[in-house]
Design a protein around this motif. Structure first.
Motif, mmCIF file in Angstrom:
data_model
loop_
_atom_site.group_PDB
_atom_site.id
_atom_site.type_symbol
_atom_site.label_atom_id
_atom_site.label_comp_id
_atom_site.label_asym_id
_atom_site.label_seq_id
_atom_site.Cartn_x
_atom_site.Cartn_y
_atom_site.Cartn_z
ATOM 1 N N LEU B 110 0.928 -1.269 0.075
ATOM 2 C CA LEU B 110 0.084 -0.052 -0.076
ATOM 3 C C LEU B 110 1.145 1.418 -0.097
ATOM 4 O O LEU B 110 2.022 1.236 0.485
ATOM 5 C CB LEU B 110 -1.009 0.122 1.251
ATOM 6 C CG LEU B 110 -1.862 -1.064 1.325
ATOM 7 C CD1 LEU B 110 -2.573 -0.923 2.760
ATOM 8 C CD2 LEU B 110 -3.102 -0.801 0.352
ATOM 9 N N MET B 111 0.456 2.377 -0.517
ATOM 10 C CA MET B 111 1.252 3.415 -0.442
ATOM 11 C C MET B 111 0.322 4.481 0.581
ATOM 12 O O MET B 111 -0.881 4.904 0.178
ATOM 13 C CB MET B 111 1.167 4.059 -1.883
ATOM 14 C CG MET B 111 2.085 3.429 -2.967
ATOM 15 S SD MET B 111 3.758 4.148 -2.546
ATOM 16 C CE MET B 111 4.372 3.291 -4.439
ATOM 17 N N ASN B 112 1.048 5.430 1.308
ATOM 18 C CA ASN B 112 0.086 6.347 2.172
ATOM 19 C C ASN B 112 0.436 7.714 1.289
ATOM 20 O O ASN B 112 1.335 7.877 0.670
ATOM 21 C CB ASN B 112 0.625 6.247 3.655
ATOM 22 C CG ASN B 112 2.275 6.886 3.635
ATOM 23 O OD1 ASN B 112 3.210 6.196 2.757
ATOM 24 N ND2 ASN B 112 2.407 7.853 4.268
ATOM 25 N N THR B 113 -0.683 8.245 1.593
ATOM 26 C CA THR B 113 -0.743 9.754 1.225
ATOM 27 C C THR B 113 -0.603 10.667 2.365
ATOM 28 O O THR B 113 -0.699 10.258 3.388
ATOM 29 C CB THR B 113 -1.979 9.985 0.358
ATOM 30 O OG1 THR B 113 -3.121 9.962 1.295
ATOM 31 C CG2 THR B 113 -2.411 8.949 -0.668
ATOM 32 N N GLU B 114 -0.679 12.038 1.976
ATOM 33 C CA GLU B 114 -0.257 12.850 2.922
ATOM 34 C C GLU B 114 -1.552 12.923 3.723
ATOM 35 O O GLU B 114 -1.481 13.504 4.842
ATOM 36 C CB GLU B 114 -0.094 14.297 2.359
ATOM 37 C CG GLU B 114 1.558 14.357 1.934
ATOM 38 C CD GLU B 114 2.002 15.764 1.373
ATOM 39 O OE1 GLU B 114 1.209 16.773 1.428
ATOM 40 O OE2 GLU B 114 3.107 15.976 0.852
ATOM 41 N N ASN B 115 -2.589 12.933 3.259
ATOM 42 C CA ASN B 115 -3.990 13.104 3.977
ATOM 43 C C ASN B 115 -4.452 11.718 4.658
ATOM 44 O O ASN B 115 -5.453 11.659 5.196
ATOM 45 C CB ASN B 115 -5.139 13.733 3.233
ATOM 46 C CG ASN B 115 -5.405 12.834 2.001
ATOM 47 O OD1 ASN B 115 -4.721 11.735 1.970
ATOM 48 N ND2 ASN B 115 -6.257 13.131 1.217
ATOM 49 N N GLU B 301 5.576 0.726 7.998
ATOM 50 C CA GLU B 301 5.696 2.029 8.430
ATOM 51 C C GLU B 301 4.877 3.031 7.557
ATOM 52 O O GLU B 301 4.287 4.088 7.988
ATOM 53 C CB GLU B 301 7.300 2.559 7.805
ATOM 54 C CG GLU B 301 7.819 3.868 8.195
ATOM 55 C CD GLU B 301 9.157 3.928 7.565
ATOM 56 O OE1 GLU B 301 9.938 2.994 7.616
ATOM 57 O OE2 GLU B 301 9.572 5.166 7.728
ATOM 58 N N ARG B 302 4.544 2.657 6.276
ATOM 59 C CA ARG B 302 3.667 3.404 5.557
ATOM 60 C C ARG B 302 2.057 3.379 6.364
ATOM 61 O O ARG B 302 1.533 4.462 6.269
ATOM 62 C CB ARG B 302 3.365 3.086 4.380
ATOM 63 C CG ARG B 302 4.359 3.392 3.255
ATOM 64 C CD ARG B 302 4.294 2.533 1.948
ATOM 65 N NE ARG B 302 5.251 2.606 1.143
ATOM 66 C CZ ARG B 302 5.386 2.202 0.044
ATOM 67 N NH1 ARG B 302 4.494 1.288 -0.407
ATOM 68 N NH2 ARG B 302 6.642 2.227 -0.977
ATOM 69 N N VAL B 303 1.772 2.359 6.683
ATOM 70 C CA VAL B 303 0.375 2.053 7.251
ATOM 71 C C VAL B 303 0.338 3.048 8.823
ATOM 72 O O VAL B 303 -0.641 3.719 9.137
ATOM 73 C CB VAL B 303 0.158 0.641 7.748
ATOM 74 C CG1 VAL B 303 -1.283 0.475 8.601
ATOM 75 C CG2 VAL B 303 -0.192 -0.025 6.277
ATOM 76 N N ILE B 327 5.233 -1.581 16.758
ATOM 77 C CA ILE B 327 6.013 -2.118 15.569
ATOM 78 C C ILE B 327 6.564 -0.796 14.799
ATOM 79 O O ILE B 327 7.774 -0.662 14.560
ATOM 80 C CB ILE B 327 5.297 -2.885 14.713
ATOM 81 C CG1 ILE B 327 5.000 -4.286 15.295
ATOM 82 C CG2 ILE B 327 5.877 -3.130 13.145
ATOM 83 C CD1 ILE B 327 3.748 -4.994 14.579
ATOM 84 N N ASP B 328 5.966 0.260 14.917
ATOM 85 C CA ASP B 328 6.423 1.553 14.271
ATOM 86 C C ASP B 328 7.401 2.333 14.980
ATOM 87 O O ASP B 328 8.560 2.498 14.355
ATOM 88 C CB ASP B 328 5.124 2.324 13.972
ATOM 89 C CG ASP B 328 5.478 3.665 13.214
ATOM 90 O OD1 ASP B 328 6.061 3.383 12.171
ATOM 91 O OD2 ASP B 328 5.197 4.929 13.710
#
Lengths: 349, 349
Positions: B110-115, B301-303, B327-328
């Motif tokens: 998955l890719m995280n976005t700024e929002n 990290e992304r999540v 975990i993060d």
């Protein structure tokens, strides 16, 4: 400090003596008539014959004839008999217990009725208490916990369930340690169903280990694609069964999934599943494991019986339970393992 | 018989050549610029350097410069790049693909976005296709499947997802074998989220293996109480995250739980989790595993980043995610492993 009486000196009941005693409680461990030699050994050596570690100092040990001494003044009772001792406990122990002293049971299982219901052991015992006109708050322990790992202080998360949150909190405060972590739930049917249902499904997962050993050799590496495939289907069918029990709350499924995870690695269920997967039929597998208690087989058979009744009544569709039905065929009809992989697939639009 | 072009000759893409070719399809395996030596080896030996078994006869191998030849006339494309190749695939491959030829991707992530949104890789690629004004039906593969076990013909259940059920059925009919079982779902976000989310949580479970090795010795027996405790919590947090993705359908959770089960035993995630559990910090663990792709760390990290944004917006409560948050911390703040066991407990009335 509480006084805690554990009845049943099998591995699980005895393991609970560790957190109980380490917290400074007075702990009394009572053997059933089957545990006579275990109690003798505990008195002599301070260690359960099946554990690799001594009990904490200060536990007192009782034979079954000393039951009344052992329960006198207890703040709560822990029932540690196996599911084969449920009726014995009902008929021999419940009448002797003191009124209003809570009991918490670690026995996992369900009983099927003729009309397709699945009762918890607390249901069975409550019926007896009602007949006796006796008030004892009944509680139970569910969740992924093998006895020898509890003894080793492996980090463990369990759930105590019962009708009265105050009683549950009292028992938790006596038992919780820095390695024994306890959630509380008033959903008795949910907790007890989740941790009982997992038994048959754990057997299903371990079948794949035996199947792979048959194909690649007994010393071949474990394969996990097929274990995970059955695990997923098991979670799916457990969820359906929990809903049938009116216990569809997600916390129950989490408990069942965690317990399923640990049971795959538990000794007895794993052994019989592997033997079946390798090609033995159920009679041959049982003969191989002579003398070993196979609660998983009993539970799987009972659950399958119950849902067959429900299916006859048109309440459910057996095609929603391809894994459980196959496990039942293996156990009750002595069929060979032939996992219906394609029946686990679906189309979802 | 179909013509199938697999782009990316890593282990997973290459493993899919087995069911594809065994079904009699024409199969073309294209290496990326990173796979040059793999393709050379395949041409020379008929075997992927990381597999212990030859490819089925009749597969043709292509270097990346021969991509246009490889995709000409294909009925569908399989994208087998790792998550580190998603942008490369978007920029270098998508523009070259033929219109209306379906593509199915085995890349998980998955890719995280700024929002604070979490996009699937299909979202990323669809954006590019829209910009190019190009129509390619995008599909993906989710579910518990390790490449080397697929090569070994271990029984495997996966789910293909995409918008068009007819396209999914076409791809399934080309790929399904007696060991590769395929469900179909139009819930792309659900399937892709489930199988990506499991990555960070699998790492969490393997931490307990390292913790026990630190306490009992590296050669000590595995303990499962603590693994199961984290497994249960992982299922709980995954379910919450799936609901956040508007993908709370139970089939998705089943997929995630099965994939979690297999990933605990998968090589790389397991290794780094064990090293962290033993006491190495994240930099030391990464150094130890130099050269190994750690997609699990990236996804976790992304999540975590995404849900921190959602928490700042007041949309969620970070206390519902104690496992993911820990975990993060381990990954991004280099903190020592200290699993918040007590935060996994609850009271439910």
């Amino acid at each position: 400090m509480k006084t805690i009486t554990i009845i049943g000196a099998g591995m699980m009941g005895s393991a609970l003596a560790f957190p109980a005693r380490e917290n400074g409680n007075e702990v009394r461990l009572v053997g059933t008539h089957l545990d006579r030699e275990i109690i003798d050994a505990c008195r002599k050596t301070g260690r359960h014959p099946k554990f690799v570690k001594d009990f904490p100092a200060g536990i007192t040990y009782y034979q079954i004839e000393e039951l009344l001494d052992a329960i006198r003044g207890a703040d709560f009772i822990i029932c540690g008999v196996s599911s084969f001792g449920v009726e014995w406990y009902r008929d021999e122990v419940l009448p002797k217990l003191e009124e209003n002293v809570p009991m918490i049971s670690v026995t996992k299982g369900l009983m099927n009725t003729e009309n397709g219901d699945l009762l918890t052991y607390l249901d069975i015992w409550q019926e007896k208490l009602d007949a006796l006109g006796k008030k004892i708050p009944l509680n139970a322990i569910g969740g992924p916990c093998t006895s020898y790992e509890l003894v080793a202080h492996d980090q463990t998360e369990v759930t105590f369930c019962g009708k009265d949150m105050d009683v549950l909190r009292m028992i938790k405060s006596a038992m919780a340690t820095d390695y024994y972590h306890i959630s509380l739930s008033t959903d008795i049917v949910g907790v007890e169903s989740a941790v009982a249902l997992k038994n048959g499904f754990a057997l299903g997962i371990t079948l794949t280990i035996g199947l792979n050993q048959k194909e690649f050799g007994i010393d071949s590496e474990l394969h996990y694609n097929s274990q995970a495939a059955v695990f997923g289907q098991a979670v799916r069918e457990m969820n359906k069964l929990l809903h049938l029990q009116n216990a569809g709350d997600f916390d129950n499924l989490v408990l069942g999934a965690g317990d399923l995870y640990v049971t795959v690695y538990g000794g007895r269920t794993r052994l019989v599943g592997i033997l079946l997967g390798r090609g033995l039929n159920i009679d041959e597998a049982k003969a191989e494991l002579k003398g070993v208690t196979l609660e998983s087989l009993v539970v799987a058979e009972r659950v399958a019986k119950a849902i067959r009744v429900k299916a006859e009544k048109g309440l459910i569709n057996l095609q929603d339970f391809p894994l459980l039905m196959h496990i039942d065929e293996i156990i009750t009809q002595k069929k060979a393992v032939n996992i219906p992989w394609e029946k686990f697939t679906f189309e979802r639009e």
